[in-house]
Design an enzyme around this catalytic site. Structure first.
Site, mmCIF file in Angstrom:
data_model
loop_
_atom_site.group_PDB
_atom_site.id
_atom_site.type_symbol
_atom_site.label_atom_id
_atom_site.label_comp_id
_atom_site.label_asym_id
_atom_site.label_seq_id
_atom_site.Cartn_x
_atom_site.Cartn_y
_atom_site.Cartn_z
ATOM 1 C CE LYS A 131 -3.919 -2.232 2.231
ATOM 2 N NZ LYS A 131 -4.771 -2.320 3.422
ATOM 3 N N GLY A 159 -0.665 0.812 5.956
ATOM 4 C CA GLY A 159 -0.982 -0.018 7.117
ATOM 5 C C GLY A 159 -2.018 -1.061 6.779
ATOM 6 C CG ASP A 160 -3.913 -4.856 5.749
ATOM 7 O OD1 ASP A 160 -4.260 -5.894 6.345
ATOM 8 O OD2 ASP A 160 -4.573 -4.369 4.818
ATOM 9 C CB SER A 161 -5.303 -4.239 11.290
ATOM 10 O OG SER A 161 -4.614 -3.072 11.643
ATOM 11 N N GLY A 209 0.375 -4.254 10.523
ATOM 12 C CA GLY A 209 1.595 -4.022 9.757
ATOM 13 C C GLY A 209 1.696 -2.561 9.382
#
Length: 195
Positions: free
Chosen positions: A54, A70-72, A107
């Site tokens: 991203k 970001g990623d969760s 992340g």
């Protein structure tokens, strides 16, 4: 120099705004399912890979800015879970996770010029044994449909989280301590981005 958020997440934006930053919002267009399918490695590395994709997807358009990807995802019973997207999937998830303990992995990939900082934060989440009526009402609200693990900490979902161990901002979607460490590694101060 601005902070660019490669995400349309209202929660990530809220964290930055509440922390004194008015980010540019530039959602990244990446195929998350394909990235996850192609990724081999730990769950923490998988969410970091999504965050990295991203950030890099929008960085070329923002030279000189700090770009955050970001990623969760929720790691529960050794399985990664993303967003449920529907009421039915939300109800099913909550029946699975009610009363359990899981890890919310977030992340982060922060870019500044040629510099890259990647870190995944892990926060332990203790889910309440929510009633069937509350699960149904929460799912019907639509709030958790676009949230990793089918919950929010900062809104209605907060009713059903008994406690967390770790960084609360990371559970909401963006760790301010991780962002601070990234900025310091680039030789930047957090206060330089405050309005």
């Amino acid at each position: 120099m601005r902070i660019v958020l490669a995400s349309s997440s209202p929660s990530r934006r809220m964290i930055l705004v509440n922390a004194g930053v008015d980010p540019l919002i530039r959602p990244a267009d990446v195929d998350e399912d394909a990235l996850l399918a192609a990724h081999e490695g730990s769950p923490a590395a998988a969410v970091a890979a999504l965050a990295r994709a991203k950030a890099h997807a929008v960085a070329a358009d923002h030279p000189g800015d700090v770009v955050i990807g970001g990623d969760s995802m929720l790691l529960i019973d050794d399985h990664l879970q993303g967003k449920p997207h529907t009421r039915e999937a939300t109800v099913a998830r909550w029946h699975e996770q009610a009363g359990k303990v899981a890890q919310l992995l977030t992340g982060h990939c922060i870019l500044f010029g040629e510099q890259e900082f990647v870190e995944t934060s892990a926060t332990t989440v203790h889910f309440a044994q929510a009633s069937d009526a509350d699960i149904a009402a929460y799912a019907a609200s639509g709030e958790p449909w676009q949230c990793a693990g089918a919950f929010t900490l900062e809104a209605l979902g907060g009713w059903f989280i008994d406690r967390i161990e770790g960084d609360p901002s990371s559970v909401i979607g963006l760790s301010l301590p991780v962002l601070r460490r990234a900025l310091y590694s680039f030789g930047l101060d957090a206060s330089a981005f405050w309005r």
